[in-house]
Design a protein around this motif. Structure first.
Motif, PDB file in Angstrom:
ATOM      1  N   ARG A 124       1.449   9.573  -6.056  1.00  0.00           N
ATOM      2  CA  ARG A 124       2.383  10.935  -5.842  1.00  0.00           C
ATOM      3  C   ARG A 124       3.215  11.098  -6.803  1.00  0.00           C
ATOM      4  O   ARG A 124       3.314  12.262  -7.314  1.00  0.00           O
ATOM      5  CB  ARG A 124       3.014  10.837  -4.384  1.00  0.00           C
ATOM      6  N   ALA A 125       3.950  10.159  -7.465  1.00  0.00           N
ATOM      7  CA  ALA A 125       4.892  10.493  -8.444  1.00  0.00           C
ATOM      8  C   ALA A 125       4.087  10.811  -9.762  1.00  0.00           C
ATOM      9  O   ALA A 125       4.535  11.663 -10.462  1.00  0.00           O
ATOM     10  CB  ALA A 125       5.595   9.145  -8.656  1.00  0.00           C
ATOM     11  N   ALA A 126       2.961  10.359 -10.061  1.00  0.00           N
ATOM     12  CA  ALA A 126       2.163  10.623 -11.017  1.00  0.00           C
ATOM     13  C   ALA A 126       1.624  12.083 -10.877  1.00  0.00           C
ATOM     14  O   ALA A 126       1.966  12.753 -12.009  1.00  0.00           O
ATOM     15  CB  ALA A 126       0.866   9.597 -11.370  1.00  0.00           C
ATOM     16  N   TRP A 127       1.195  12.388  -9.906  1.00  0.00           N
ATOM     17  CA  TRP A 127       0.633  13.651  -9.806  1.00  0.00           C
ATOM     18  C   TRP A 127       1.756  14.770  -9.791  1.00  0.00           C
ATOM     19  O   TRP A 127       1.471  15.846 -10.282  1.00  0.00           O
ATOM     20  CB  TRP A 127       0.022  13.975  -8.218  1.00  0.00           C
ATOM     21  N   ARG A 178       0.737  -1.225  -0.098  1.00  0.00           N
ATOM     22  CA  ARG A 178       0.128   0.083  -0.079  1.00  0.00           C
ATOM     23  C   ARG A 178       0.887   1.153  -0.099  1.00  0.00           C
ATOM     24  O   ARG A 178       0.679   2.155  -0.677  1.00  0.00           O
ATOM     25  CB  ARG A 178      -0.859  -0.146   1.186  1.00  0.00           C
ATOM     26  N   MET A 179       1.877   1.312   0.637  1.00  0.00           N
ATOM     27  CA  MET A 179       2.840   2.426   0.494  1.00  0.00           C
ATOM     28  C   MET A 179       3.387   2.733  -0.676  1.00  0.00           C
ATOM     29  O   MET A 179       3.789   3.836  -1.227  1.00  0.00           O
ATOM     30  CB  MET A 179       4.119   2.382   1.616  1.00  0.00           C
ATOM     31  N   GLY A 180       3.667   1.388  -1.448  1.00  0.00           N
ATOM     32  CA  GLY A 180       4.075   1.600  -2.808  1.00  0.00           C
ATOM     33  C   GLY A 180       2.971   2.206  -3.667  1.00  0.00           C
ATOM     34  O   GLY A 180       3.321   3.031  -4.574  1.00  0.00           O
ATOM     35  N   ASN A 181       1.757   1.659  -3.438  1.00  0.00           N
ATOM     36  CA  ASN A 181       0.667   2.409  -4.281  1.00  0.00           C
ATOM     37  C   ASN A 181       0.644   3.805  -4.064  1.00  0.00           C
ATOM     38  O   ASN A 181       0.532   4.514  -5.060  1.00  0.00           O
ATOM     39  CB  ASN A 181      -0.659   1.734  -3.778  1.00  0.00           C
ATOM     40  N   MET A 182       0.850   4.324  -2.802  1.00  0.00           N
ATOM     41  CA  MET A 182       0.719   5.693  -2.422  1.00  0.00           C
ATOM     42  C   MET A 182       1.880   6.606  -3.160  1.00  0.00           C
ATOM     43  O   MET A 182       1.627   7.625  -3.802  1.00  0.00           O
ATOM     44  CB  MET A 182       0.678   5.951  -0.947  1.00  0.00           C
ATOM     45  N   ALA A 183       3.028   5.921  -3.229  1.00  0.00           N
ATOM     46  CA  ALA A 183       4.173   6.587  -3.753  1.00  0.00           C
ATOM     47  C   ALA A 183       3.953   6.713  -5.198  1.00  0.00           C
ATOM     48  O   ALA A 183       4.432   7.709  -6.001  1.00  0.00           O
ATOM     49  CB  ALA A 183       5.524   5.637  -3.773  1.00  0.00           C
ATOM     50  N   GLY A 184       3.334   5.674  -5.863  1.00  0.00           N
ATOM     51  CA  GLY A 184       2.997   5.639  -7.450  1.00  0.00           C
ATOM     52  C   GLY A 184       2.208   6.804  -7.497  1.00  0.00           C
ATOM     53  O   GLY A 184       2.291   7.352  -8.699  1.00  0.00           O
ATOM     54  N   ASP A 205      -6.060  13.024   1.999  1.00  0.00           N
ATOM     55  CA  ASP A 205      -4.934  13.890   2.191  1.00  0.00           C
ATOM     56  C   ASP A 205      -4.025  14.106   0.830  1.00  0.00           C
ATOM     57  O   ASP A 205      -3.595  15.315   0.593  1.00  0.00           O
ATOM     58  CB  ASP A 205      -4.114  13.080   3.424  1.00  0.00           C
ATOM     59  N   MET A 206      -3.814  12.902   0.231  1.00  0.00           N
ATOM     60  CA  MET A 206      -3.107  13.069  -1.072  1.00  0.00           C
ATOM     61  C   MET A 206      -3.838  14.334  -1.978  1.00  0.00           C
ATOM     62  O   MET A 206      -3.316  14.947  -2.756  1.00  0.00           O
ATOM     63  CB  MET A 206      -3.183  11.756  -1.717  1.00  0.00           C
ATOM     64  N   SER A 207      -5.212  14.192  -1.960  1.00  0.00           N
ATOM     65  CA  SER A 207      -5.869  15.175  -2.966  1.00  0.00           C
ATOM     66  C   SER A 207      -5.724  16.682  -2.432  1.00  0.00           C
ATOM     67  O   SER A 207      -5.304  17.555  -3.091  1.00  0.00           O
ATOM     68  CB  SER A 207      -7.307  14.902  -2.984  1.00  0.00           C
ATOM     69  N   HIS A 208      -5.637  16.613  -1.081  1.00  0.00           N
ATOM     70  CA  HIS A 208      -5.238  17.872  -0.618  1.00  0.00           C
ATOM     71  C   HIS A 208      -3.543  18.539  -0.821  1.00  0.00           C
ATOM     72  O   HIS A 208      -3.288  19.600  -1.345  1.00  0.00           O
ATOM     73  CB  HIS A 208      -5.220  18.011   0.977  1.00  0.00           C
ATOM     74  N   GLU A 209      -2.808  17.404  -0.809  1.00  0.00           N
ATOM     75  CA  GLU A 209      -1.340  17.668  -1.001  1.00  0.00           C
ATOM     76  C   GLU A 209      -1.182  18.210  -2.344  1.00  0.00           C
ATOM     77  O   GLU A 209      -0.479  19.002  -2.860  1.00  0.00           O
ATOM     78  CB  GLU A 209      -0.748  16.588  -0.919  1.00  0.00           C
TER      79      GLU A 209
END
Lengths: 477, 450
Positions: free
Chosen positions: A241-244, A233-239, A300-304
């Motif tokens: 975020r890199a895309a955004w 799941r942490m790999g998912n999030m990193a993926g 939170d990522m959408s806010h980031e």
């Protein structure tokens, strides 16, 4: 109903002769200023919704229609008993308890003992991309070759001859969002389709609908990419975020060029273009996410990165964070009672939709299934009565919204479909009883005022090319 | 003890039946004033059902109520036998995607001796959630391979797996549908190892449906061949056989008509081929799936071939199911076929565990597509009980039957209806399921500042 077949042929002919609809011209990217050097073709310019594959949909011919003596679940207010609906030019002209019979109402349907709802909207379908029969040659729903395939568009996989489409229409479904599958972190663009017979997907596309972007949380991507990553799941999030981060840079380059039209055109990138569209808010983010804690991380990522999640799909644990979804204005679209098939689906409860609605968040039903899509009224019934058993004061006029105006809102089409109100498209379903009874059938379905399904006339109902010579029985009889 | 008598003793011991002690702790209850659907007989308005010692003591309009009986006022309510879902994965698959929770497949191609009830999970969270919706007995079916294993009937009562067994085995499960249905969990885990099977045993899954039929024919032939030559088998002087000793022993139950062969078949030709096969082999046959069974409904009725199928399938989802239609079950029943309604015709995902409870809505949809309400109720009670060979004990309300029954707030098939009292083996269950407990916990938000 013989006329229906003839009409279909005529409309198809007309459709292919038609000039591109005005929406294309409106959405053409800004032409470069003369001083900017060589004129780029439209394919070189990156802008959201440039609409290179425009809708060619034209409503089927219809006649003025009056449905009277019906129980109306309007999705716009209380239940109307003994109500009438007047349809003219494919639009709802009037709705209410007292409408006279206008002189031009050629078709009059006496709906005594019957119900009318808006056409059902399902924002999570894979029809056309995973058609029937489920052969490997038609497995076109998951571009599972890279965790980020923001570059693919679901419409490029849709097979209009999928026999699942007419069955959905026979269940009262008039609009669907076809999504890429959930193998990838970022799956690609969705297609918003009318459930109508057509030779091409373009002729099914809902005119002017904005695209959605499919993303996926949790178990599916990490299972599919376990060997190459992401595998956690942490790999998912990193993926994501890199895309955004890449999308933000891309958006900035194009914003600068669009502002001045000076210098070299930045290189167009299909994936980043879609993601930049999501950052701009032009493309809605539809994210498959089961667990409450993961949804909170995505928020939170959408806010980031400054984008909005339009809807969490499946959202099996939405009831655990319904307050957070309400605060963020995020829609939860859910099954009535699927669960248990993987760990992230373990905490499914039938009261999910009711609990989300009661907390003030927008709740919708979805099918994700070609069989379930035919009975979304029954799925809503399960959810409604489960909510009542949980002590929530849910009523029919609220529950009907879960399959009509709320999913229409999720697509940004709530000003055109999803309720029985004057001016709306006449997407209507006549039910032969209470739609929340197991014994009730959709009897007739109209799309833009045109009768496209009639249970009483099985020989004339839409039958796909595939079914000819293979499926002998009519769709539902 | 010779190998032969030992195997016979093993077979006897494995044919579990419900011990009388399992019923001991139940109370005496009188359910009065309800509309009683015995299923085995006509509807009784204002009827009474008396439960004593775990059994139904009396059913009727004029029944004396035993002194000291707990009374349940069922006026305005409906009393039926407990619902039976004939084909499920309940207790065999807890979380579909987690292999560690899957106990549904044997290890090879011919798993006739695989007895999944011995690996049943009595701690499944779905026992309570299924039971509270009025389902009291389930059939559990193995999957994978050409012959998947043996099916069993389980009561959703408290107890260990062995204590929950209503009857086992109730049939030997096979398929002649080629493709993914041949793939078991174990196939994937041991891919490449199948060549090690020796003695002429079937080492590869059939490559096509005729190949599957040929393999089934050879299996029964070898079972008969083996039956009279066990001593030579034990001394190692017998020719190679297509399956293991235990598998052939299990198939002898089919050959001897002690168990039906339950075959997954959807295409008309497959169903027809199985009917012919069963006649030639003189075995009892049940068709599972049966998407196109309606096309030969009268012949199935004449041959006493029962069908286990759903009522919500109308998509030509494979080339085997092009004729699939929603009134399949109704057409079969109208022709006189014994029908058990199940979820999603056995082809689907979570219906087989999480939504085993939804079988009553399958019955409602069957009514919406032409089946009579009485027949639909039968197709989720006495019909499956008959097919599973447990109709002498459950599936109807009659004196002497085990008290698996439900008091409903209304029509059992309607979404608005609740199962208000659920009895299994004479005991009323009121436990809150895991799902109920989750709702209780999150009913009011926020729970905490976190």
């Amino acid at each position: 109903m013989q006329r229906f077949i003839r009409v279909l042929a005529a409309v198809l002919a007309a459709t292919f002769a038609a000039v591109p609809p005005p929406s294309l011209a409106q959405q053409t990217p800004p032409s470069p200023a003369p001083s900017a050097g060589p004129t780029p073709g439209p394919g070189a310019v990156s802008a959201a919704n440039t609409d290179p594959y425009p809708s060619t949909y034209v409503p089927f011919p219809s006649r003025p229609l009056l449905i009277k003596n019906a129980t109306l679940l309007t999705a716009a207010g209380p239940v109307v008993r003994n109500g009438s609906i007047l349809v003219r030019n494919g639009k709802i002209a009037a709705v209410g308890a007292s409408i006279g019979t206008p002189a031009d109402a050629v078709e009059v349907v006496d709906a005594r003992g019957k119900y009318v709802t808006p056409g059902i909207v399902d924002i999570h379908s894979h029809m056309g991309d995973y058609p029937a029969p489920g052969v490997s040659a038609h497995s076109d729903g998951n571009e599972a070759t890279n965790p980020n395939t923001a570059n693919v568009w679901a419409e490029h996989s849709v097979w209009p001859q999928d026999p699942q489409f007419p069955r959905a229409l026979a269940g009262g479904v008039t609009t669907v969002q076809v999504l890429p599958g959930s193998a990838n972190l970022i799956g690609g663009r969705s297609a918003i389709l009318k459930v109508v017979p057509a030779r091409t997907v373009q002729a099914m596309k809902f005119p002017g609908a904005r695209y959605g972007l499919k993303m996926a949380c949790g178990e599916n991507p990490k299972r599919v990419y376990a060997q190459r990553g992401p595998s956690t799941r942490m790999g998912n999030m990193a993926g994501y975020r890199a895309a955004w981060i890449a999308a933000e840079a891309y958006k900035r380059r194009w914003d600068a060029w669009n502002a001045t039209h000076r210098g070299d055109l930045p290189q167009r990138d299909l994936a980043l273009e879609t993601l930049a569209g999501a950052l701009r808010g032009d493309i809605y983010v539809h994210m498959h996410c089961y667990r409450a804690d993961e949804m909170a991380q995505v928020i939170d990522m959408s806010h980031e990165f400054g984008y909005k999640v339009r809807a969490f799909h499946h959202a099996v644990e939405a009831y655990k964070i319904a307050d957070l979804l309400a605060k963020e204005g995020i829609i939860a679209t859910m099954w009535a009672d699927w669960g248990g098939f993987k760990m992230e689906a373990l905490d499914s409860v039938r009261a999910n939709i009711g609990l989300v609605d009661a907390a003030g968040a927008r709740a919708t039903i979805h099918s994700d299934d070609p069989s379930g899509i035919q009975r979304l009224n029954q799925e809503v019934a399960k959810a409604m009565f489960a909510a009542k058993r949980a002590g929530l004061p849910v009523t029919e006029d609220v529950a009907v919204k879960w399959m009509t105006i709320n999913p229409a809102y999720a697509l940004g089409l709530d000003d055109r479909i999803g309720s029985l109100e004057p001016g709306k498209n006449a997407d209507l379903v006549l039910w032969d009883g209470d739609p929340f009874s197991v014994y009730t059938h959709a009897e007739k379905t109209w799309v833009d005022g045109a009768l496209l399904y009639d249970r009483d006339d099985p020989q004339q109902n839409w039958k796909t090319d595939f079914e000819l010579g293979y499926v002998r029985s009519a769709v539902r009889k | 003890m010779t190998m032969r008598t030992m195997l016979a003793a093993m077979a006897l011991a494995s044919a579990l039946a419900l011990p009388a002690t399992a019923l001991a702790r139940a109370e005496t209850v009188a359910i009065t004033g309800g509309t009683v659907y015995p299923v085995s007989g006509p509807r009784i308005p204002n009827g009474t059902v008396v439960i004593r010692d775990g059994r139904i003591a009396a059913v009727g309009a004029n029944v004396a109520i035993p002194v000291g009986a707990r009374r349940i006022d069922a006026r305005g309510k409906i009393v039926t036998p407990g619902i039976i879902n004939a084909q499920t994965e309940l207790g065999l698959v807890e979380v579909g995607g987690e292999r560690s929770t899957r106990n549904i497949s044997g290890r090879g191609i011919v798993n006739a001796d695989f007895r999944p009830w011995e690996g049943f999970f009595s701690g499944s969270a779905y026992i309570a959630s299924t039971r509270e919706d009025g389902i009291t007995t389930v059939g559990i079916f193995p999957t994978g391979g050409l012959v998947s294993g043996q099916a069993a009937a389980m009561d959703l009562a408290d107890g260990t797996a062995a204590e929950m067994v209503r009857k086992a085995p109730v049939g030997v499960v096979a398929t002649i549908v080629t493709g993914p249905r041949f793939t078991s969990d174990v196939d994937e885990m041991t891919a490449g190892d199948t060549e090690t099977a020796g003695g002429g045993e079937l080492a590869q899954p059939p490559a096509s449906r005729a190949d599957a039929l040929a393999a089934l024919r050879e299996l029964l032939e070898d079972a008969r061949f083996y039956e009279w030559r066990r001593a030579r088998y034990d001394s190692g002087t017998l020719r190679g056989l297509i399956a293991s000793r235990h598998a052939l022993e299990a198939l002898l139950d089919v050959v001897k008509r002690r168990q039906p062969l339950i075959v997954t078949a959807d295409r008309l030709d497959d169903i027809d081929a199985m009917v012919r096969f069963a006649r030639a082999e003189r075995i009892r046959l049940v068709i599972a799936g049966g998407a196109e069974a309606w096309k030969i409904a009268p012949r199935l009725a004449a041959a006493h071939v029962a069908v286990i199928t759903g009522a919500m399938n109308n998509i030509p989802e494979t080339f085997d199911r092009l004729g699939q239609r929603q009134d399949n079950a109704a057409l079969l029943r109208r022709a006189g076929v014994q029908v058990a309604l199940i979820g999603n015709a056995g082809g689907g995902a979570d219906e087989e565990t999480f939504n085993v409870r939804n079988v009553k809505y399958e019955a409602g949809n069957a009514v919406a597509y032409g089946m009579s309400h009485d027949d639909a109720l039968r197709a989720v009670t006495l019909g499956p009980a008959t097919i599973l060979g447990i109709a002498d004990r459950v599936g109807s309300l009659a004196p002497g039957k085990d008290a698996n029954l439900v008091v409903w707030s209304g029509d059992p098939f309607e979404f608005s209806t609740s199962a208000e009292h659920v009895f299994v083996r004479g005991r009323e269950y009121r436990d809150r399921s895991r799902q109920d407990q989750l709702i209780d916990r999150y009913r009011h938000l926020p729970r905490t500042n976190n």
